[in-house]
Design a protein around this motif. Structure first.
Motif, mmCIF file in Angstrom:
data_model
loop_
_atom_site.group_PDB
_atom_site.id
_atom_site.type_symbol
_atom_site.label_atom_id
_atom_site.label_comp_id
_atom_site.label_asym_id
_atom_site.label_seq_id
_atom_site.Cartn_x
_atom_site.Cartn_y
_atom_site.Cartn_z
ATOM 1 N N VAL A 44 0.830 -1.205 0.000
ATOM 2 C CA VAL A 44 0.000 0.000 0.000
ATOM 3 C C VAL A 44 0.866 1.257 0.000
ATOM 4 N N ASP A 45 2.160 1.087 0.262
ATOM 5 C CA ASP A 45 3.075 2.231 0.256
ATOM 6 C C ASP A 45 3.672 2.508 -1.122
ATOM 7 N N GLN A 46 3.264 1.746 -2.123
ATOM 8 C CA GLN A 46 3.729 2.040 -3.484
ATOM 9 C C GLN A 46 3.259 3.415 -3.930
ATOM 10 N N PRO A 47 4.153 4.204 -4.524
ATOM 11 C CA PRO A 47 3.755 5.532 -4.990
ATOM 12 C C PRO A 47 3.131 5.476 -6.380
ATOM 13 N N LYS A 92 3.332 14.867 -5.517
ATOM 14 C CA LYS A 92 2.222 14.179 -6.180
ATOM 15 C C LYS A 92 2.667 12.811 -6.675
ATOM 16 N N ALA A 93 3.853 12.743 -7.240
ATOM 17 C CA ALA A 93 4.367 11.466 -7.743
ATOM 18 C C ALA A 93 4.572 10.454 -6.627
ATOM 19 N N GLN A 94 4.843 10.947 -5.418
ATOM 20 C CA GLN A 94 5.081 10.051 -4.290
ATOM 21 C C GLN A 94 3.811 9.721 -3.505
ATOM 22 N N THR A 95 2.660 10.193 -3.975
ATOM 23 C CA THR A 95 1.392 9.836 -3.333
ATOM 24 C C THR A 95 1.215 8.322 -3.355
ATOM 25 N N THR A 96 0.879 7.744 -2.216
ATOM 26 C CA THR A 96 0.808 6.286 -2.094
ATOM 27 C C THR A 96 -0.617 5.763 -2.298
ATOM 28 N N LEU A 97 -0.690 4.468 -2.558
ATOM 29 C CA LEU A 97 -1.996 3.820 -2.616
ATOM 30 C C LEU A 97 -2.716 3.950 -1.279
ATOM 31 N N LYS A 98 -1.957 3.901 -0.193
ATOM 32 C CA LYS A 98 -2.562 4.039 1.135
ATOM 33 C C LYS A 98 -3.242 5.396 1.284
ATOM 34 N N ALA A 99 -2.628 6.439 0.724
ATOM 35 C CA ALA A 99 -3.243 7.761 0.796
ATOM 36 C C ALA A 99 -4.573 7.796 0.055
ATOM 37 N N LEU A 100 -4.679 7.055 -1.056
ATOM 38 C CA LEU A 100 -5.946 6.976 -1.780
ATOM 39 C C LEU A 100 -6.965 6.155 -1.007
ATOM 40 N N LEU A 101 -6.514 5.091 -0.367
ATOM 41 C CA LEU A 101 -7.408 4.226 0.415
ATOM 42 C C LEU A 101 -7.962 4.933 1.645
#
Length: 532
Positions: free
Chosen positions: A284-287, A304-313
Motif C-alpha cells: 500500500v506504500d507504493q507511490p 504528487k508522484a510520491q502519493t501512495t496507494l494508502k493515501a488513496l485508500l
C-alpha cells in the motif's frame, strides 16, 4: 459600450413602466400543482402530504431588484439578487433564506409574475429549489415547531441584492400568505396490523430462528410505510451468519438491484487486498510513480508522484480535491463531465497548504485506485473481481457502472440485491473467510478495520481503507461498526463486538435527510431491537 447601451435601455424601459405597487401580492397554498386548486383548511400535514404554493406578484422580480439597486445592470442584478423566503410557524420566524441566484432561472426573474412551485412533493425523484428550501426550513427549526396539532404556517417573500461592497440589501414585502395546519406527522402504528416478512434461505445465507424485539421492528416498518422515513427500499440483518430480518419497501423486492452509490468504493478496497495477496501490487506504500509517468500530466510535483496507494485508500492524499467543497478543483462534480476521469485526477495540482495526511473526501482518488487495479490484475478489474470476489461469494447477478474508458467504476454505483450486499459485509465480519475458504487475507481485513484517519467535524468518527468507522451507544453499551456508505442513505454496517451485519438501501439521493434518518432507524429501532 455594449454594457452601457444595455444599461441605458433598461433605465429607459423602466421610465415607461408603472410604479411598483405598494400592496404585497398573495401566496396561495394547494395540495396539488394546479395553481387554482382549492385546499380545505386546516390542511392536514402528514408524512405523505404534498404542499404547493403559488405567488401572484405585481411585477417580475427584476423590477424589484432594479428598485433596490438603481443604476445596476440587469445581468449584474440577476447574479447578485433573488427572492428572500421567510417561513413562520404560529407567527414566529423559523427560517429565512436568501435564495441562491441560480434558482429560479434568470428568464423567470425577468418575465414571470406567477411563481408556482412545490414545498413538499412526496413522490418526486428530482427535487427542485423550492423543496430544498422547505427541507432547510425543517432542519432549522421547522421540524421542532411543527408539533402535533393545530398551527399556522406563514410565508413572506422579499427581494434582496447582495452587493460585494455594500452587502445585502433587502426590499419591502412583495408577497405573503398563510395556511392553517393540522399537523399529524407521527402516526400511531397498530402493531397488530403490521406483518413482518419471514426471510427465506438465500445462497450462502441460512435463516436464523433467533429472537429479537419484533414489536419494535413492526413499529419501524409501520413508520417506513407511513412515510415517516422516506425512500427506504430495503433492510436486511445478518446475525451470527444467518439472515434474521429482511424487509422491502417502496416497490422493491429481493431481486431488486440497488444503486448504492459510494458503497461501491469499499469493493475497490477488497479488490486491492486481493491484488496484494496475489502479488500484482507490492504494498500500500507504493507511490503513483510506480504506475504513471506523472510528468505527462499537469501540475507535476515530486509530492504528487510520491502519493501512495494508502493515501488513496484513506482519503488523505495531497491532491487538491475535496467533494465536500464546491469550490475545490477536484470536486467529483467537475470530474463527471470530462472524457477521462483518471487524467482529470492526475492533472490536479498538489495542495501544499493541506495538513499532511489530513482526511478529505476525494472520489477522483478512488477512480485512480481502480485504474491502477485495472492495469495490474490479469484480465482487468471487472474480470478479476468477478473471479476472485463475486463468484466465490455466490454473487452472479450484479451490474458495474463504467468510466468513460469503459473500466468498472470504483467511484461508486455497483448494483446488486440486498442479500448479496449482506454477504459482502459478512465476509469482512468473518475476517475474510467464506464457507471455509480464505477469500480475503485476514491481515487485510484488520488493516482495513483500523482507524487510520480522524474525520474532521465529526465526534469520534474515523476512516479505514475506504470504510467509515463510528460507535453506537445502545442500552448503555458501546458497539463499534465499520461501514460502507453511499449517497441516498445506503449502508453496509459490520459490527466489531457483536455478530451483526446490517444492510440498508435507500433512494433519497442528494436529500439532506438521507443519512440522518438512517441514523435514527439504527439508534432508535434496529439496534435496540437486536441487542441485549
Amino acid at each position: 459600450m455594449a454594457s452601457m447601451r444595455h444599461l441605458l435601455f433598461t433605465l429607459s424601459l423602466l421610465t415607461y413602466l408603472p410604479a411598483l405597487s405598494q400592496t404585497p401580492g398573495k401566496i396561495i397554498f394547494t395540495s396539488q400543482p394546479a395553481p387554482d386548486a382549492a385546499i380545505s383548511v386546516p390542511y392536514t400535514l402528514t408524512p405523505k402530504s404534498d404542499l404547493f404554493f403559488t405567488v401572484h406578484l405585481d411585477s417580475p422580480l427584476v423590477r424589484y431588484l432594479h428598485a433596490l439597486a438603481p443604476g445596476t445592470g440587469e445581468e449584474i442584478l440577476l447574479q447578485q439578487g433573488n427572492y428572500q423566503f421567510s417561513l413562520y410557524v404560529d407567527k414566529r420566524l423559523c427560517y429565512q433564506s436568501n435564495l441562491h441566484p441560480g434558482a429560479p432561472s434568470a428568464q423567470s426573474k425577468i418575465r414571470d409574475t406567477l411563481l408556482s412551485k412545490p414545498l413538499i412533493n412526496y413522490n418526486t425523484k428530482d427535487p427542485v429549489w423550492s423543496e430544498y428550501c422547505w427541507m432547510r426550513f425543517m432542519n432549522n427549526g421547522g421540524d421542532s415547531a411543527l408539533t402535533e396539532g393545530p398551527h399556522l404556517l406563514s410565508m413572506e417573500i422579499r427581494p434582496y441584492v447582495n452587493d460585494p461592497v455594500k452587502g445585502v440589501k433587502t426590499g419591502a414585502l412583495i408577497a405573503s400568505g398563510e395556511l392553517p395546519l393540522l399537523v399529524n406527522r407521527k402516526p400511531v402504528i397498530d402493531t397488530a396490523k403490521v406483518a413482518l416478512n419471514t426471510p427465506a434461505p438465500y445462497n450462502g445465507l441460512p435463516v436464523s430462528h433467533g429472537g429479537f424485539d419484533r414489536n419494535t421492528i413492526k413499529i419501524l416498518k409501520g413508520n417506513i410505510e407511513a412515510g415517516v422515513f422516506r425512500k427506504i427500499t430495503s433492510i436486511a440483518v445478518i446475525r451470527k451468519g444467518q439472515l434474521i430480518i429482511e424487509e422491502y419497501f417502496n416497490g422493491s423486492g429481493r431481486d431488486s438491484m440497488h444503486d448504492v452509490r459510494s458503497v461501491g468504493k469499499s469493493f475497490a478496497s477488497a479488490v486491492t487486498g486481493m491484488a496484494l495477496r496475489d502479488g500484482y501490487l507490492k504494498s500500500v506504500d507504493q507511490p503513483l510513480s510506480d504506475f504513471y509517468d506523472l510528468h505527462q500530466f499537469s501540475h507535476y510535483s515530486a509530492e504528487k508522484a510520491q502519493t501512495t496507494l494508502k493515501a488513496l485508500l484513506t482519503m488523505s492524499s495531497g491532491f487538491d480535491g475535496d467533494d465536500n467543497d464546491e469550490q475545490s478543483p477536484g470536486n467529483e462534480e467537475n470530474m463527471y463531465p470530462t472524457d477521462n476521469w483518471v487524467k482529470f485526477a492526475l492533472d490536479l495540482p498538489f495542495n501544499h497548504n493541506r495538513q499532511p495526511g489530513g482526511w478529505h473526501y476525494f472520489t477522483a482518488g478512488v477512480v485512480v485506485l481502480g485504474d491502477v487495479l485495472h492495469r495490474r490484475v490479469p484480465g482487468g478489474l471487472e474480470q478479476y473481481a468477478d473471479k476472485q470476489l463475486f463468484r466465490p461469494l455466490g454473487i452472479t447477478h450484479y451490474q458495474w457502472l463504467y468510466t468513460p474508458q469503459d473500466v468498472a467504476n470504483t467511484a461508486g454505483g455497483i448494483r446488486m440485491n440486498t442479500p448479496d450486499f449482506a454477504k459482502f459485509g459478512l465476509l469482512y465480519q468473518q475476517q475474510g473467510r467464506w464457507q471455509g475458504r480464505q477469500l480475503l487475507p485476514a491481515g487485510w481485513v484488520q488493516q482495513t478495520f483500523t482507524r487510520h484517519r480522524v474525520i474532521p467535524g465529526r465526534q469520534q468518527e474515523y476512516y479505514g481503507y475506504l470504510f467509515w468507522n463510528k460507535t453506537f451507544r445502545v442500552h448503555g453499551k458501546d458497539y463499534e461498526a465499520y461501514y460502507c456508505s453511499g449517497n441516498g442513505g445506503n449502508y453496509i454496517l459490520v459490527f466489531r463486538n457483536t455478530p451483526l451485519v446490517i444492510v440498508i438501501t435507500a433512494e433519497a439521493y442528494n436529500l439532506p435527510y438521507a443519512h440522518p434518518q438512517v441514523n435514527t432507524i439504527l439508534q432508535q429501532y434496529l439496534l435496540p431491537a437486536l441487542l441485549p
